[in-house]
Design a protein around this motif. Structure first.
Motif, PDB file in Angstrom:
ATOM      1  N   ALA A  67      41.287  25.191  53.127  1.00 13.82           N
ATOM      2  CA  ALA A  67      40.142  25.953  52.630  1.00 13.82           C
ATOM      3  C   ALA A  67      38.860  25.560  53.349  1.00 13.82           C
ATOM      4  O   ALA A  67      38.721  24.447  53.859  1.00 13.82           O
ATOM      5  N   VAL A  68      37.940  26.513  53.390  1.00 17.88           N
ATOM      6  CA  VAL A  68      36.539  26.260  53.748  1.00 17.88           C
ATOM      7  C   VAL A  68      35.739  26.255  52.460  1.00 17.88           C
ATOM      8  O   VAL A  68      35.843  27.180  51.654  1.00 17.88           O
ATOM      9  N   ARG A  69      34.944  25.203  52.253  1.00 17.05           N
ATOM     10  CA  ARG A  69      34.041  25.166  51.096  1.00 17.05           C
ATOM     11  C   ARG A  69      32.625  25.440  51.586  1.00 17.05           C
ATOM     12  O   ARG A  69      32.167  24.843  52.566  1.00 17.05           O
ATOM     13  N   ALA A  70      31.946  26.338  50.894  1.00 18.40           N
ATOM     14  CA  ALA A  70      30.581  26.712  51.259  1.00 18.40           C
ATOM     15  C   ALA A  70      29.659  26.485  50.067  1.00 18.40           C
ATOM     16  O   ALA A  70      30.043  26.720  48.915  1.00 18.40           O
ATOM     17  N   PHE A  71      28.454  26.038  50.353  1.00 14.98           N
ATOM     18  CA  PHE A  71      27.450  25.772  49.319  1.00 14.98           C
ATOM     19  C   PHE A  71      26.130  26.392  49.774  1.00 14.98           C
ATOM     20  O   PHE A  71      25.787  26.348  50.954  1.00 14.98           O
ATOM     21  N   VAL A  72      25.392  26.952  48.831  1.00 10.40           N
ATOM     22  CA  VAL A  72      24.070  27.455  49.140  1.00 10.40           C
ATOM     23  C   VAL A  72      23.087  26.874  48.130  1.00 10.40           C
ATOM     24  O   VAL A  72      23.405  26.732  46.941  1.00 10.40           O
ATOM     25  N   GLY A  73      21.927  26.483  48.618  1.00 13.40           N
ATOM     26  CA  GLY A  73      20.944  25.873  47.726  1.00 13.40           C
ATOM     27  C   GLY A  73      19.598  25.730  48.393  1.00 13.40           C
ATOM     28  O   GLY A  73      19.382  26.167  49.532  1.00 13.40           O
TER      29      GLY A  73
END
Length: 401
Positions: free
Chosen positions: A256-262
């Protein structure tokens, strides 16, 4: 400042990046519907829940004229995607040239920035394939089903980046996998040749030989185009998490690729350079007193074209025997320093090159389109942020296009 952060411990493919970003948008179904209106006719997009190594996330599916790339060639790649390979022989499939790919993209109803980003990604893939196979770019051909699949992946990722509109994209160095991968040209070592060229000048690492391919050329091209900074997860107030799953379920691995936005946390006002230098650069020097101005200019042009070279400049010198000369200074990423030094020895008359490895303070850079005065067209601006600085300037050539 909005940050998009990508964890790439299981590599990446175009569909995984799209799936991860669909987990970050406020309304995934609405975004998916919009993406369906952007891709070429005959392409079907799906989004469903999945599980990989105990990790739940999104599975993004692309079907081109009723076929998926892995079902068309059964190459068994790690994410269900074949590469965009140049084919030496006819394997019973239709092929598409880079001109065909560009025509596909130009015909789609895309925002200009999405279109430009997509074209740039495919240009980089074609150049990498050209190097890998020793053919001119205009002779590179892509497998038809794989081409439509890759166009859909690239369009979707570019459109989702535009929708999220991060000020900065940061990623961990990608895991390319290990061992070998089977493609149209036979069994090749990981990373595949085109992927290796796309990664020149970028940080990456490998894995156990039994892993196989984890990073596809399409994934590598998208990362190269969009990621501004490579490193650990920065300090931020993280708002949403998206998980994009690969199509291979590998025992013991969350594929998996984990993506975060903040939102980035503000730097302490008393510390103008928080964390010190954030990059490294190699400086290569040599003195030249026996080359004409024409030859020096040509050498600098060729040196700037070497992957990983950041700049090449000349300064006047007074050398031994009172000869006027020039100091050639080339800046390159540390990973590309050896190749840059070899190019200096090849392109100039020098018999030796000096190298110094230096710490570097650098702003995170990105390009954005802004309306020209009067709103008649868009102008490309270069924006730099970091260390309490946020500044931008128009690209000179863009003002006169």
């Amino acid at each position: 400042m909005t940050i998009l952060f990508l964890q790439l411990e299981s590599g990446a493919a175009g569909d995984m990046l799209a799936a991860a970003m669909l987990g970050l948008v406020p309304d995934p179904e609405a975004s998916l519907a919009r993406l369906r209106s952007l891709v070429p006719p005959g392409i079907e997009l799906t989004l469903r829940d999945g599980l990989r190594g105990g990790l739940a996330g999104n599975l993004f599916g692309v079907t081109a004229n009723g076929q998926t790339e892995c079902s068309a060639d059964d190459h068994g790649h790690g994410h269900g995607h074949d590469h965009d390979h140049d084919h030496d022989h006819d394997h019973g499939h239709h092929h598409a040239s880079l001109a065909d790919v560009r025509a596909h993209i130009l015909a789609l109803p895309l925002e200009e920035r999405v279109r430009e980003n997509a074209l740039a990604v495919f240009d980089s893939i074609a150049k990498a394939e050209s190097k890998a196979h020793g053919r001119p770019v205009d002779q590179i051909h892509f497998h038809e089903v794989g081409t439509l699949d890759a166009i859909a992946d690239v369009i979707c990722v570019c459109a989702l980046v535009a929708e999220l509109a991060p000020d900065r994209i940061v990623a961990t160095p990608p895991n390319v996998g290990g061992g070998t991968v089977r493609c149209a040209h036979g069994v090749l070592p990981v990373p595949a040749p085109a992927t290796a060229y796309l990664l020149e000048g970028l940080p990456w690492h490998g894995d156990d030989p039994s892993t196989g391919e984890l990073l596809t050329p399409t994934g590598a091209a998208l990362l190269r185009h969009f990621v501004a900074h490579w490193g650990p997860q920065p300090a931020a107030r993280w708002l949403r998490t998206g998980i994009g799953l690969g199509h291979r379920d590998t025992p013991g691995r969350s594929n998996a690729v984990r993506a975060f936005v903040g939102d980035a946390l503000p730097s302490p006002a008393a510390q103008p350079f928080p964390g010190g230098p954030n990059g490294r650069v190699a400086e290569l020097l040599c003195n030249l007193d026996d080359m004409t101005g024409e030859a020096l200019g040509r050498a600098c042009e060729r040196l700037r074209a070497v992957p990983g070279v950041l700049d090449a400049a000349l300064s006047p010198l007074q050398m031994k025997k009172n000869r006027p000369g020039h100091l050639l200074r080339v800046l390159a990423t540390p990973e590309s320093a050896d190749a840059a030094a070899a190019a200096i020895l090849r392109e100039t008359s020098t018999f030796g090159v000096r190298r110094a490895d230096l710490a570097r303070y650098e702003l995170d850079r990105r390009f954005e389109e802004r309306p020209a005065p009067g709103g008649s067209r868009a102008v490309r601006w270069k924006r730099g942020t970091g260390y309490g600085v946020d500044k931008a300037k128009p690209e000179f050539e863009s003002m006169f296009e």
